[in-house]
Scaffold this motif. Sequence first.
Motif, PDB file in Angstrom:
ATOM      1  N   TYR A   4      24.501  -4.056  44.575  1.00 57.15           N
ATOM      2  CA  TYR A   4      23.362  -4.747  45.161  1.00 57.15           C
ATOM      3  C   TYR A   4      23.760  -6.214  45.296  1.00 57.15           C
ATOM      4  O   TYR A   4      24.009  -6.900  44.294  1.00 57.15           O
ATOM      5  N   ASP A   5      23.828  -6.707  46.529  1.00 55.33           N
ATOM      6  CA  ASP A   5      24.326  -8.050  46.818  1.00 55.33           C
ATOM      7  C   ASP A   5      23.182  -8.888  47.367  1.00 55.33           C
ATOM      8  O   ASP A   5      22.592  -8.536  48.398  1.00 55.33           O
ATOM      9  N   GLY A   6      22.834  -9.969  46.693  1.00 58.08           N
ATOM     10  CA  GLY A   6      21.740 -10.797  47.178  1.00 58.08           C
ATOM     11  C   GLY A   6      21.400 -11.914  46.223  1.00 58.08           C
ATOM     12  O   GLY A   6      22.287 -12.588  45.694  1.00 58.08           O
ATOM     13  N   GLU A   7      20.109 -12.130  45.987  1.00 56.34           N
ATOM     14  CA  GLU A   7      19.637 -13.184  45.083  1.00 56.34           C
ATOM     15  C   GLU A   7      18.569 -12.629  44.150  1.00 56.34           C
ATOM     16  O   GLU A   7      17.844 -11.699  44.507  1.00 56.34           O
ATOM     17  N   ILE A   8      18.491 -13.257  42.976  1.00 58.57           N
ATOM     18  CA  ILE A   8      17.422 -12.954  42.028  1.00 58.57           C
ATOM     19  C   ILE A   8      16.671 -14.252  41.746  1.00 58.57           C
ATOM     20  O   ILE A   8      17.273 -15.259  41.335  1.00 58.57           O
ATOM     21  N   LEU A   9      15.370 -14.231  41.971  1.00 57.59           N
ATOM     22  CA  LEU A   9      14.499 -15.361  41.668  1.00 57.59           C
ATOM     23  C   LEU A   9      13.760 -15.067  40.382  1.00 57.59           C
ATOM     24  O   LEU A   9      13.086 -14.039  40.273  1.00 57.59           O
ATOM     25  N   VAL A  21      12.084 -11.636  41.250  1.00 57.29           N
ATOM     26  CA  VAL A  21      12.106 -11.128  42.621  1.00 57.29           C
ATOM     27  C   VAL A  21      13.547 -10.830  43.002  1.00 57.29           C
ATOM     28  O   VAL A  21      14.413 -11.708  42.891  1.00 57.29           O
ATOM     29  N   GLY A  22      13.821  -9.612  43.439  1.00 49.40           N
ATOM     30  CA  GLY A  22      15.135  -9.259  43.930  1.00 49.40           C
ATOM     31  C   GLY A  22      15.162  -9.291  45.444  1.00 49.40           C
ATOM     32  O   GLY A  22      14.322  -8.656  46.101  1.00 49.40           O
ATOM     33  N   LEU A  23      16.090 -10.068  46.016  1.00 44.65           N
ATOM     34  CA  LEU A  23      16.247 -10.180  47.475  1.00 44.65           C
ATOM     35  C   LEU A  23      17.603  -9.594  47.816  1.00 44.65           C
ATOM     36  O   LEU A  23      18.627 -10.280  47.721  1.00 44.65           O
ATOM     37  N   TRP A  24      17.642  -8.340  48.203  1.00 44.07           N
ATOM     38  CA  TRP A  24      18.910  -7.624  48.348  1.00 44.07           C
ATOM     39  C   TRP A  24      19.307  -7.523  49.809  1.00 44.07           C
ATOM     40  O   TRP A  24      18.666  -6.826  50.589  1.00 44.07           O
ATOM     41  N   ARG A  25      20.382  -8.255  50.164  1.00 46.60           N
ATOM     42  CA  ARG A  25      20.869  -8.272  51.553  1.00 46.60           C
ATOM     43  C   ARG A  25      21.657  -7.004  51.872  1.00 46.60           C
ATOM     44  O   ARG A  25      21.592  -6.490  52.979  1.00 46.60           O
ATOM     45  N   ALA A 153      27.336 -13.663  38.971  1.00 43.30           N
ATOM     46  CA  ALA A 153      26.647 -14.762  39.657  1.00 43.30           C
ATOM     47  C   ALA A 153      27.650 -15.798  40.143  1.00 43.30           C
ATOM     48  O   ALA A 153      28.658 -16.059  39.481  1.00 43.30           O
ATOM     49  N   TRP A 154      27.344 -16.412  41.307  1.00 48.64           N
ATOM     50  CA  TRP A 154      28.257 -17.460  41.793  1.00 48.64           C
ATOM     51  C   TRP A 154      27.534 -18.668  42.401  1.00 48.64           C
ATOM     52  O   TRP A 154      28.171 -19.578  42.910  1.00 48.64           O
ATOM     53  N   ASP A 155      26.221 -18.733  42.285  1.00 50.64           N
ATOM     54  CA  ASP A 155      25.503 -19.941  42.701  1.00 50.64           C
ATOM     55  C   ASP A 155      24.089 -19.862  42.138  1.00 50.64           C
ATOM     56  O   ASP A 155      23.602 -18.768  41.820  1.00 50.64           O
ATOM     57  N   ARG A 156      23.434 -21.012  42.044  1.00 47.52           N
ATOM     58  CA  ARG A 156      22.073 -21.036  41.500  1.00 47.52           C
ATOM     59  C   ARG A 156      21.375 -22.322  41.927  1.00 47.52           C
ATOM     60  O   ARG A 156      21.985 -23.407  41.902  1.00 47.52           O
ATOM     61  N   GLY A 193      14.659 -20.415  38.593  1.00 48.64           N
ATOM     62  CA  GLY A 193      15.615 -20.675  39.650  1.00 48.64           C
ATOM     63  C   GLY A 193      15.975 -19.430  40.435  1.00 48.64           C
ATOM     64  O   GLY A 193      15.550 -18.309  40.117  1.00 48.64           O
ATOM     65  N   LEU A 194      16.785 -19.646  41.473  1.00 52.11           N
ATOM     66  CA  LEU A 194      17.266 -18.590  42.357  1.00 52.11           C
ATOM     67  C   LEU A 194      18.771 -18.466  42.185  1.00 52.11           C
ATOM     68  O   LEU A 194      19.505 -19.427  42.426  1.00 52.11           O
ATOM     69  N   THR A 195      19.240 -17.307  41.777  1.00 57.23           N
ATOM     70  CA  THR A 195      20.650 -17.076  41.492  1.00 57.23           C
ATOM     71  C   THR A 195      21.233 -16.100  42.503  1.00 57.23           C
ATOM     72  O   THR A 195      20.670 -15.027  42.735  1.00 57.23           O
ATOM     73  N   ARG A 196      22.357 -16.471  43.097  1.00 59.81           N
ATOM     74  CA  ARG A 196      23.087 -15.551  43.972  1.00 59.81           C
ATOM     75  C   ARG A 196      23.915 -14.622  43.090  1.00 59.81           C
ATOM     76  O   ARG A 196      24.640 -15.077  42.199  1.00 59.81           O
ATOM     77  N   VAL A 197      23.802 -13.323  43.349  1.00 62.19           N
ATOM     78  CA  VAL A 197      24.357 -12.374  42.384  1.00 62.19           C
ATOM     79  C   VAL A 197      24.766 -11.068  43.061  1.00 62.19           C
ATOM     80  O   VAL A 197      24.224 -10.699  44.109  1.00 62.19           O
ATOM     81  N   VAL A 198      25.745 -10.403  42.465  1.00 61.27           N
ATOM     82  CA  VAL A 198      26.062  -9.015  42.782  1.00 61.27           C
ATOM     83  C   VAL A 198      25.795  -8.190  41.526  1.00 61.27           C
ATOM     84  O   VAL A 198      26.344  -8.478  40.459  1.00 61.27           O
ATOM     85  N   THR A 199      24.929  -7.192  41.649  1.00 61.91           N
ATOM     86  CA  THR A 199      24.665  -6.258  40.569  1.00 61.91           C
ATOM     87  C   THR A 199      25.460  -4.986  40.842  1.00 61.91           C
ATOM     88  O   THR A 199      25.346  -4.398  41.930  1.00 61.91           O
ATOM     89  N   THR A 200      26.265  -4.565  39.878  1.00 71.14           N
ATOM     90  CA  THR A 200      27.072  -3.368  40.030  1.00 71.14           C
ATOM     91  C   THR A 200      26.634  -2.335  38.993  1.00 71.14           C
ATOM     92  O   THR A 200      26.519  -2.654  37.807  1.00 71.14           O
ATOM     93  N   VAL A 201      26.362  -1.126  39.457  1.00 74.84           N
ATOM     94  CA  VAL A 201      25.926  -0.041  38.576  1.00 74.84           C
ATOM     95  C   VAL A 201      26.944   1.072  38.698  1.00 74.84           C
ATOM     96  O   VAL A 201      27.197   1.594  39.789  1.00 74.84           O
ATOM     97  N   ARG A 202      27.531   1.462  37.559  1.00 77.49           N
ATOM     98  CA  ARG A 202      28.547   2.521  37.527  1.00 77.49           C
ATOM     99  C   ARG A 202      27.950   3.786  36.907  1.00 77.49           C
ATOM    100  O   ARG A 202      27.017   3.704  36.100  1.00 77.49           O
ATOM    101  N   PRO A 203      28.526   4.964  37.242  1.00 80.36           N
ATOM    102  CA  PRO A 203      28.055   6.205  36.636  1.00 80.36           C
ATOM    103  C   PRO A 203      28.189   6.176  35.120  1.00 80.36           C
ATOM    104  O   PRO A 203      29.092   5.531  34.592  1.00 80.36           O
TER     105      PRO A 203
END
Length: 203
Positions: A4-9, A21-25, A153-156, A193-203
């Motif tokens: 899931y690639d986007g931002e979390i507020l 708030v999850g904003l998933w691009r 995360a790579w920006d906020r 704040g608003l954080t730019r993030v990638v969430t990765t979920v593995r089996p």
Amino acid sequence: MWRYDGEILGVGSASGTRLVVGLWRRSPFGTFADVMVEDPGGRRTLLAPSREIADEVARLYRFDQVRLGPVRVQGSAASDAHPGLLVVSAPGLRLTVTLGGRDGLGRVLSLLPRGLAASTSWARVVDAPARLLAPGVRTAGLTRDGRRATYGAWDRRRAIAVEGTWSGEDLGVLAPVDPPVRFGFGSSPRAPGLTRVVTTVRP
């Protein structure tokens, strides 16, 4: 592996309600937004745009109730010189958040190459330091159904004001995300704040 690639507020309010708030691009479900709300009494609510998304998110995180309906986010970009706005509407929720420039954490995160910041190996390495520096925050852990998950995360950017209503009640002014939210293995940072993030979920 799902990403899931986007931002979390993450914001708190004077009423005691905290919101994530999850904003998933980009995601396994395409582009979408969802909202997690914890009220002052600790009741956790998921606001999701479809049953399919609600079912998946509820496998990852814990909620006391789920509300289905349109979740819409409109906004303007924030910079160090000019504030931006995020306007969120969802079942029972109306929220407007003013965003400012990067905070101290954002300046540090922006120095990381995105590939490194988004890697699951890096997330596991920085999990322990993150817990020490930002109580409640985790970058690696297990989902509700036992899958491995990481946050890279790579920006906020800072949240500097909030207004809105939840279930007909005024949220009040901006406040820290305190106490930490209890949807999953980690909370969003205490500082709103608003954080730019990638969430990765593995089996």
